[in-house]
Structure formats: structure tokens, C-alpha cells
Design an enzyme around this catalytic site. Structure first.
Site, PDB file in Angstrom:
ATOM      1  N   VAL A 263       0.844  -1.476   0.035  1.00 36.84           N
ATOM      2  CA  VAL A 263       0.547   0.527   0.224  1.00 36.84           C
ATOM      3  C   VAL A 263       0.959   1.248  -0.221  1.00 36.84           C
ATOM      4  CG1 VAL A 263      -1.448   0.945   1.454  1.00 36.84           C
ATOM      5  CG2 VAL A 263      -1.895  -1.192   1.444  1.00 36.84           C
ATOM      6  N   ILE A 264       1.499   1.177   0.253  1.00 44.25           N
ATOM      7  CA  ILE A 264       2.581   2.629   1.043  1.00 44.25           C
ATOM      8  C   ILE A 264       3.239   3.007   0.079  1.00 44.25           C
ATOM      9  CG2 ILE A 264       4.155   3.421   2.380  1.00 44.25           C
ATOM     10  CD1 ILE A 264       3.470   2.748   4.973  1.00 44.25           C
TER      11      ILE A 264
ATOM     12  N   GLY B 164       6.449  -1.582   5.769  1.00 36.62           N
ATOM     13  CA  GLY B 164       5.326  -2.647   5.910  1.00 36.62           C
ATOM     14  C   GLY B 164       5.768  -1.201   7.429  1.00 36.62           C
TER      15      GLY B 164
ATOM     16  N   HIS C 291     -28.818   7.584 -10.901  1.00 36.54           N
ATOM     17  CA  HIS C 291     -28.490   7.313 -12.254  1.00 36.54           C
ATOM     18  C   HIS C 291     -28.069   9.081 -12.745  1.00 36.54           C
ATOM     19  CE1 HIS C 291     -27.916   5.877 -16.308  1.00 36.54           C
ATOM     20  NE2 HIS C 291     -28.176   6.505 -17.083  1.00 36.54           N
TER      21      HIS C 291
END
Length: 478
Positions: free
Chosen positions: A191-192, A278, A451
Site C-alpha cells: 500500500v505505502i 511495512g 443514475h
């Protein structure tokens, strides 16, 4: 003599300040202790998330995405951008202003709710006493009937790449570059690493990500991670899997990184290197050996299902305990603990914790993946809707990605929802709410969505579970 409180919270990050504010709202005399100070020695609240994590990274991600769009996408929409230029200093000032506003906001919230704030480093002693050491090494003590430990986490360092905080940096240093490096190495494609790599790639750096494991985003749904890898490579990110970094040297030419892959020993030279492998719980020196609180060999504080430690009346929440290191998970744990101290009985539903990766397109999910369900021998059915078939996505020029709904084969209950696409960080909340209320795929299919919206993709994916989607082709049914 110790100051006496009903609740003492250690840490003013998301988990800690939420716990402190909720405890005070419930009428409990509360103190929040935090050691974070700025260069001038002034207390700074908000923890990693507000100061050097979630908030500043999203500011840079959003700015860099706008810059990238202006460079490569606006002309398709009829918007001409001659003379486009990047001012890194102004971008950083914008980021810093957001951080300052939010950290001051946390201070104001604590004050307005009557929470006393103490600046210093706290250590839990036996008898539920907190020893607090300030910046001048002055020691005081705080006693409380209930203690909530929310120390947060810090980036993991690796011996192979010792930081000098100039050429080799962690995630904190990567948020403060004053120029765009021509070449940038990132150790870790999680992620990082992906978020930080995306920021500087959009701004012009040639980015190489070295990931030790052979699979890309192994915790995400395989279909989503496969789509993400394809899109990120198309954007120019050089993602090298199965690349274990073994060493680094700082030279005049840059940082020389040595790594091992399937072809043997490799070398890569980059202007700057980010270590993003991490995070680890910030529990060193937090708990005295006789305090009665158990810390495991990974530095995590052992807690039960309601975050109480092995010492009655002492709780731990957020990144320092089992589970995902996510700000929103820590926030809910902090509020839960405060309410339980006040006599309530809430619980955190760990089955509906949403995950988000703020790249572009964004990746988000909640619940189980197909692989997890298969391993558990749970029969399931799947509905997938490609955003390329969404009218709103076409109108926004944001057609990359898909939305997937996984439901129990027997009960139709939604077991997981996985997305990659524009604004998935917002769309995932709809799936979380549905799962929190035990919705079936049919329930989602019978729900009216506005919509045209991107959220209609969730509606269509839910309908697709039973082959009823309107905007994707199916075999004719009798």
C-alpha cells in the site's frame, strides 16, 4: 503525588484521540498523553496519520493526480493546458497547511470536550501508574482507573538499506522531497510503496518498485490485483516482483541497490530510495516488565476481543494490537473501549473493515476474497461489472476497473466486495453498510441507485451474481 483520572489515554493518533474524546463525552475525567512535538518543541497531536501518514500522503496523491490529468488527459476533454508547470514548494506548502489545520483541529476538539493533554513519553508501571517524561527529562506520574494504550506504529527499517534521511528515506522522508528525483527506487510494492511511488511517478520520476514476494498485492482479490498490476505498468511504474533487496550503497551517482531475483544478483542505481516494507507497533519502552501487560515477539500488545489486555482495566487499540494497521479500525476500537468503560457493550465487527489503496485507479475491498473462501471450502457465486460499461465512468473519462460482489452460494449473503476504479474509496462504504446489515446480493439488486453514478456499478455487480445485470451481456435465459 500522581494526578488522578478515570481514563488515561496514551497516544493522540486517530485511535487515541477518538478514545479520549468519547470517554470525555461520556462524563469520564480523561487525560491524553502524547510525545509528538514539532521542531520548536510545541505539542503536535494527530499521530502518524495526520502528521506524516494518511493526510499528507493523500494531499500529495490528489495534487499529483491533478497534475498528471492536466498533462495527459485534459486535451481529450477539450481543455488546453499550454504552459503547465509544477511548483513543488507550493505543493508542499499546501500539504503542510492541511496538516496544520487538522492537527490544530484535534487539539481544539480535545480541549472543547474537556480532555486534559499532557506532552511527554509515557511508560506503564505496575498498579496502573503512568510515568511521563517530558522533553526536559522531568518526570511526573498519572494514575487512572482505566488506561487505553494507543501508541501507534512506525516504519520498519531494514539492515540492507540504512536510512540517511536524505538519499535513503522512509515514508516520512518521501513526503517531504523538495524536488522531483529523476529516478526513484521503492522497496516494497504494498500500500505505502504504491501510493508514494505513484505520487512521484506522476510528477515525472522514473519509479522502480522492488517487491520481495513473487505475487502482487497478495491480500487483495486476485482479479483485482491482476487488473491493478496491468494498469500501474501502463502508467509507467516498473514493478519487479520476487526481488529481495540485499544491500545498498550511497555513491556520487546515487544510491546503488543490490537485489536478488530469479536471474541472480542485480544492481539498480537511483537518485533516491524509499524503504516502504511495512510498519511495526511503537511499543518499545511503553510497558514496564511488571505492569502485567503481555507484548508478543512482534511487539504487539495481547488483547481479547474487546481490546482488554492481560491486566484488568488496561486496554490497547489501533496499530499496537492484532489486526489491520488502519486508522479507521483504530478509531472504532478507541470508541468501543471508551463506551465499554462507561458501561456499554459495543463491539467492533472485524469482518467489515474496509481496505483502500489510494492509487489511481483506487483499490478498495471489504470481506473475503475468492481465494479465502475457496480455502475455507465455502461455496460462493460471483458477479462482476466492468466500469467500462458505466455511463458515468465514460462521461468522466474514468473507465478503468471493475466492481465484484461475492455472495454465499446457498444464502446469497454478501461475503465480500472488491473494487478497482475511480472513487472506490467512497464507493466501498456502500458495501460495508450492506455487509454490516447482513444484506444479500438480491437486497443490493433490489436497492435503487441514482443514475448516472459510479455506484450503479455495485448495483450491477450484485445483479450479476444471479445473472440479472442489465448493462453487461448474458446468455439468453428461458
Amino acid at each position: 503525588m500522581s494526578k488522578q483520572f478515570e481514563v488515561a489515554v496514551v497516544g493522540a493518533g486517530p485511535a487515541g484521540y477518538h478514545a479520549a474524546i468519547r470517554a470525555a463525552q461520556l462524563g469520564l475525567k480523561t487525560v491524553c498523553i502524547d510525545r509528538w512535538v514539532d521542531a520548536s518543541g510545541q505539542a503536535v497531536l494527530g499521530g502518524t496519520c495526520l502528521n506524516v501518514g494518511c493526510i499528507p500522503s493523500k494531499a500529495l496523491l490528489d495534487t499529483s493526480h491533478k497534475f498528471s490529468q492536466a498533462q495527459s488527459e485534459f486535451e481529450d476533454l477539450g481543455i488546453m493546458t499550454q504552459g503547465l508547470a509544477l511548483d513543488v514548494a507550493q505543493m508542499q506548502r499546501h500539504k503542510d497547511l492541511i496538516v496544520q489545520n487538522l492537527t490544530k483541529g484535534v487539539a481544539g476538539l480535545l480541549k472543547s470536550n474537556g480532555v486534559e493533554v499532557v506532552t511527554g513519553t509515557a511508560t506503564l508501571q505496575a498498579g496502573k501508574i503512568l510515568q511521563v517524561t517530558d522533553a526536559a527529562d522531568q518526570v511526573s506520574t498519572v494514575a487512572a482507573e482505566h488506561i487505553i494504550l494507543a501508541p501507534g506504529s512506525s516504519p520498519v527499517d531494514i539492515p540492507a538499506c540504512a536510512r540517511d534521511d536524505k538519499m535513503i528515506v522512509d515514508s516520512t522522508g518521501a513526503l517531504a522531497f523538495d524536488t522531483v528525483p529523476k529516478t526513484l527506487g521503492v522497496i516494497g510494492a504494498g500500500v505505502i510503496g504504491l501510493e508514494l511511488g505513484s505520487v512521484w511517478s506522476r510528477l515525472g520520476a522514473k519509479v522502480v518498485l522492488l517487491e520481495a514476494v513473487p505475487t502482487f498485492l497478495p491480500t487483495a482479490d486476485k482479479q483485482v490485483s491482476k487488473e491493478a498490476l496491468k494498469l500501474f505498468k501502463k502508467q509507467g511504474l516498473d514493478i519487479r516482483l520476487g526481488a529481495k533487496v540485499t544491500g545498498s550503497k550511497i555513491k556520487k551517482s546515487g544510491v546503488e541497490v543490490t537485489y536478488e531475483d530469479g536471474d541472480g544478483t542485480q544492481k539498480l542505481t537511483v537518485d533516491r530510495l524509499i524503504v516502504a516494507v511495512g510498519r511495526q507497533a511503537e511499543t518499545k519502552d511503553l510497558i514496564a516488565s511488571d505492569a502485567g501487560v503481555v507484548v508478543d515477539d512482534r511487539g504487539l500488545i495481547e488483547v481479547n476481543e474487546v481490546c482488554e489486555t492481560t491486566c484488568v482495566g488496561v486496554y490497547a487499540v489501533g496499530d499496537a494490537v492484532r489486526g489491520a494497521m488502519l486508522a479507521h479500525k483504530g478509531m472504532e476500537e478507541g470508541v468501543m473501549v471508551a463506551e465499554r468503560i462507561a458501561g456499554g457493550k459495543p463491539q467492533v465487527n472485524y469482518e467489515t473493515v474496509p481496505w483502500v489503496i489510494y492509487t489511481h485507479p483506487e483499490i478498495a475491498w471489504v470481506g473475503a476474497t475468492e481465494a479465502e473462501l475457496s480455502a475455507a471450502e465455502t461455496a460462493f457465486k460471483v458477479g462482476v461489472f466492468p466500469l467500462a460499461a458505466s455511463g458515468r465512468a465514460m462521461a468522466s473519462n474514468e473507465t478503468a476497473g471493475l466492481i465484484k460482489v461475492i455472495a454465499d452460494a446457498a444464502t446469497d449473503r454478501v461475503l465480500g466486495v472488491h473494487m478497482i476504479g475511480a472513487h472506490c474509496s467512497e464507493l466501498i462504504a456502500e458495501a460495508v453498510i450492506a455487509m454490516e446489515f447482513g444484506a444479500s446480493a438480491e437486497d443490493l439488486g433490489l436497492t435503487m441507485f441514482a443514475h448516472p453514478t459510479l455506484s450503479e456499478g455495485l448495483h450491477e455487480a450484485a445483479l450479476a451474481v444471479s445473472g440479472h445485470a442489465i448493462h453487461i451481456a448474458h446468455r439468453k435465459r428461458r
